[in-house]
Motif scaffolding. Structure first.
Motif, PDB file in Angstrom:
ATOM      1  N   GLN A 194      -3.230   9.435  -0.998  1.00 50.86           N
ATOM      2  CA  GLN A 194      -4.637   9.469  -0.623  1.00 50.86           C
ATOM      3  C   GLN A 194      -5.295   8.112  -0.828  1.00 50.86           C
ATOM      4  OE1 GLN A 194      -5.914  12.781  -3.082  1.00 50.86           O
ATOM      5  NE2 GLN A 194      -5.906  14.150  -1.320  1.00 50.86           N
ATOM      6  N   ASP A 195      -5.073   7.502  -1.995  1.00 52.59           N
ATOM      7  CA  ASP A 195      -5.715   6.231  -2.311  1.00 52.59           C
ATOM      8  C   ASP A 195      -5.227   5.100  -1.417  1.00 52.59           C
ATOM      9  OD1 ASP A 195      -7.011   7.596  -4.309  1.00 52.59           O
ATOM     10  OD2 ASP A 195      -5.847   6.721  -5.951  1.00 52.59           O
ATOM     11  N   ARG A 196      -3.933   4.998  -1.265  1.00 57.36           N
ATOM     12  CA  ARG A 196      -3.364   3.863  -0.535  1.00 57.36           C
ATOM     13  C   ARG A 196      -3.454   3.992   0.977  1.00 57.36           C
ATOM     14  NH1 ARG A 196       1.517   1.355  -4.011  1.00 57.36           N
ATOM     15  NH2 ARG A 196       0.543   1.558  -6.045  1.00 57.36           N
ATOM     16  N   SER A 197      -3.745   5.195   1.458  1.00 58.96           N
ATOM     17  CA  SER A 197      -3.872   5.353   2.911  1.00 58.96           C
ATOM     18  C   SER A 197      -5.261   4.968   3.392  1.00 58.96           C
ATOM     19  CB  SER A 197      -3.576   6.799   3.326  1.00 58.96           C
ATOM     20  OG  SER A 197      -4.641   7.659   2.962  1.00 58.96           O
ATOM     21  N   GLY A 198      -6.168   4.725   2.464  1.00 60.04           N
ATOM     22  CA  GLY A 198      -7.530   4.403   2.847  1.00 60.04           C
ATOM     23  C   GLY A 198      -8.217   5.574   3.535  1.00 60.04           C
ATOM     24  N   GLY A 199      -7.788   6.768   3.216  1.00 56.15           N
ATOM     25  CA  GLY A 199      -8.396   7.963   3.817  1.00 56.15           C
ATOM     26  C   GLY A 199      -7.750   8.413   5.107  1.00 56.15           C
ATOM     27  N   ARG A 201       0.814  -1.218   0.000  1.00 60.30           N
ATOM     28  CA  ARG A 201       0.000   0.000   0.000  1.00 60.30           C
ATOM     29  C   ARG A 201       0.847   1.267   0.000  1.00 60.30           C
ATOM     30  NH1 ARG A 201      -4.218   0.156   4.444  1.00 60.30           N
ATOM     31  NH2 ARG A 201      -4.897   1.948   3.257  1.00 60.30           N
ATOM     32  N   ALA A 202       2.164   1.131   0.251  1.00 59.07           N
ATOM     33  CA  ALA A 202       3.032   2.307   0.286  1.00 59.07           C
ATOM     34  C   ALA A 202       3.287   2.785  -1.142  1.00 59.07           C
ATOM     35  CB  ALA A 202       4.346   1.966   0.973  1.00 59.07           C
ATOM     36  N   PRO A 203       3.135   4.087  -1.387  1.00 61.58           N
ATOM     37  CA  PRO A 203       3.263   4.596  -2.750  1.00 61.58           C
ATOM     38  C   PRO A 203       4.692   4.551  -3.275  1.00 61.58           C
ATOM     39  CG  PRO A 203       2.995   6.388  -1.213  1.00 61.58           C
ATOM     40  CD  PRO A 203       2.811   5.125  -0.432  1.00 61.58           C
ATOM     41  N   VAL A 204       4.784   4.454  -4.571  1.00 60.88           N
ATOM     42  CA  VAL A 204       6.058   4.526  -5.272  1.00 60.88           C
ATOM     43  C   VAL A 204       5.909   5.621  -6.305  1.00 60.88           C
ATOM     44  CG1 VAL A 204       7.680   3.301  -6.754  1.00 60.88           C
ATOM     45  CG2 VAL A 204       6.427   2.052  -4.990  1.00 60.88           C
ATOM     46  N   ALA A 205       6.866   6.542  -6.354  1.00 54.79           N
ATOM     47  CA  ALA A 205       6.781   7.637  -7.324  1.00 54.79           C
ATOM     48  C   ALA A 205       8.129   7.828  -7.993  1.00 54.79           C
ATOM     49  CB  ALA A 205       6.345   8.928  -6.640  1.00 54.79           C
ATOM     50  N   GLY A 206       8.195   7.593  -9.252  1.00 54.93           N
ATOM     51  CA  GLY A 206       9.391   7.866 -10.039  1.00 54.93           C
ATOM     52  C   GLY A 206      10.611   7.092  -9.601  1.00 54.93           C
ATOM     53  N   LYS A 246       8.686  17.736 -11.158  1.00 58.35           N
ATOM     54  CA  LYS A 246       8.232  17.861  -9.770  1.00 58.35           C
ATOM     55  C   LYS A 246       6.705  17.943  -9.676  1.00 58.35           C
ATOM     56  CE  LYS A 246      10.550  21.595  -9.127  1.00 58.35           C
ATOM     57  NZ  LYS A 246      11.151  21.729 -10.450  1.00 58.35           N
ATOM     58  N   THR A 247       6.111  18.809 -10.468  1.00 62.88           N
ATOM     59  CA  THR A 247       4.665  19.016 -10.399  1.00 62.88           C
ATOM     60  C   THR A 247       3.918  17.745 -10.792  1.00 62.88           C
ATOM     61  OG1 THR A 247       4.981  21.353 -10.852  1.00 62.88           O
ATOM     62  CG2 THR A 247       2.765  20.479 -11.189  1.00 62.88           C
ATOM     63  N   SER A 248       4.334  17.101 -11.879  1.00 66.03           N
ATOM     64  CA  SER A 248       3.692  15.858 -12.308  1.00 66.03           C
ATOM     65  C   SER A 248       3.889  14.764 -11.267  1.00 66.03           C
ATOM     66  CB  SER A 248       4.283  15.383 -13.637  1.00 66.03           C
ATOM     67  OG  SER A 248       4.072  16.353 -14.632  1.00 66.03           O
ATOM     68  N   GLY A 249       5.095  14.664 -10.739  1.00 64.97           N
ATOM     69  CA  GLY A 249       5.380  13.655  -9.718  1.00 64.97           C
ATOM     70  C   GLY A 249       4.568  13.872  -8.461  1.00 64.97           C
ATOM     71  N   MET A 250       4.402  15.139  -8.065  1.00 59.91           N
ATOM     72  CA  MET A 250       3.613  15.425  -6.866  1.00 59.91           C
ATOM     73  C   MET A 250       2.151  15.092  -7.068  1.00 59.91           C
ATOM     74  SD  MET A 250       5.156  18.698  -4.843  1.00 59.91           S
ATOM     75  CE  MET A 250       4.350  19.840  -5.880  1.00 59.91           C
ATOM     76  N   ALA A 251       1.624  15.318  -8.255  1.00 52.56           N
ATOM     77  CA  ALA A 251       0.225  14.968  -8.517  1.00 52.56           C
ATOM     78  C   ALA A 251       0.035  13.466  -8.363  1.00 52.56           C
ATOM     79  CB  ALA A 251      -0.178  15.428  -9.914  1.00 52.56           C
ATOM     80  N   SER A 252       0.967  12.698  -8.895  1.00 56.47           N
ATOM     81  CA  SER A 252       0.894  11.237  -8.788  1.00 56.47           C
ATOM     82  C   SER A 252       1.071  10.794  -7.337  1.00 56.47           C
ATOM     83  CB  SER A 252       1.971  10.604  -9.673  1.00 56.47           C
ATOM     84  OG  SER A 252       2.027   9.217  -9.464  1.00 56.47           O
ATOM     85  N   LEU A 253       2.061  11.380  -6.656  1.00 51.44           N
ATOM     86  CA  LEU A 253       2.318  11.027  -5.263  1.00 51.44           C
ATOM     87  C   LEU A 253       1.133  11.387  -4.380  1.00 51.44           C
ATOM     88  CD1 LEU A 253       4.240   9.927  -3.139  1.00 51.44           C
ATOM     89  CD2 LEU A 253       5.301  12.193  -3.026  1.00 51.44           C
ATOM     90  N   ARG A 254       0.546  12.546  -4.618  1.00 43.55           N
ATOM     91  CA  ARG A 254      -0.627  12.956  -3.845  1.00 43.55           C
ATOM     92  C   ARG A 254      -1.755  11.938  -3.991  1.00 43.55           C
ATOM     93  NH1 ARG A 254      -4.094  18.597  -4.389  1.00 43.55           N
ATOM     94  NH2 ARG A 254      -5.378  18.196  -2.583  1.00 43.55           N
ATOM     95  N   GLN A 255      -2.043  11.557  -5.229  1.00 41.58           N
ATOM     96  CA  GLN A 255      -3.119  10.606  -5.478  1.00 41.58           C
ATOM     97  C   GLN A 255      -2.824   9.258  -4.835  1.00 41.58           C
ATOM     98  OE1 GLN A 255      -5.991  11.673  -7.114  1.00 41.58           O
ATOM     99  NE2 GLN A 255      -6.736   9.824  -6.139  1.00 41.58           N
TER     100      GLN A 255
END
Length: 167
Positions: A66-71, A13-18, A54-63
């Motif tokens: 949020q998704d993987r934390s279950g809220g 569930r932990a996010p991976v970004a780039g 950075k901006t594109s990566g942050m959008a992905s990381l943000r999503q």
């Protein structure tokens, strides 16, 4: 990612970004940790050169956060101060064309204060939002750069002259 896993998140569930890397000699908890003034807010600065993603990566990381934390995480994105200032014409809209030393010194010094104030304002807002965000236990503040990052892109100020702060 490692800090989240160390904090108990399941690895799947932990996010991976780039292709982000962390200095293996340093605990990953140092990269994502609460500030003592806002213990429920984790700050994460995303750094890199112009147009590095950075901006594109942050959008992905943000999503992903949020998704993987279950809220359980409320994620907020702090805008880049340089972009705010350059879009309004400061330092010849970021070109630094025909700049004056006094203008650049004020930009460098006061820009740091503004960045710190912006980060604090967003942290306070993120912490306050936790009380109105159902299920959120912590907030993550993703910063498009942070207060120290502009140093990598600064022109040197004469080191023989003292740096004075406006009164």
């Amino acid at each position: 990612r490692r800090a989240l896993i160390e904090a108990g998140w399941p690895p799947e569930r932990a996010p991976v970004a780039g292709n982000a890397t962390v200095d293996p000699g340093r605990s990953s908890a140092a990269w994502l940790r609460p500030n003592s003034a806002h213990p429920l807010v984790w700050r994460l600065a995303v750094t890199g050169g112009p147009c590095a993603g950075k901006t594109s990566g942050m959008a992905s990381l943000r999503q992903q956060l949020q998704d993987r934390s279950g809220g359980s995480l409320a994620v907020f994105v702090l805008p880049e101060l340089a972009t705010i200032l350059f879009d309004r014409g400061v330092m010849s809209s970021g070109t630094f064309a025909n700049y004056v030393v006094a203008e650049y010194r004020a930009f460098a010094e006061l820009g740091s204060f503004m960045q710190i104030a912006l980060e604090e304002l967003w942290a306070e807002g993120a912490e306050a939002a936790l009380s109105t965000t159902p299920g959120a236990r912590r907030a993550v503040l993703l910063g498009d750069r942070d207060a120290i990052d502009p140093k990598a892109f600064s022109r040197p100020i004469d080191p023989t002259q003292p740096v004075t702060w406006p009164e």
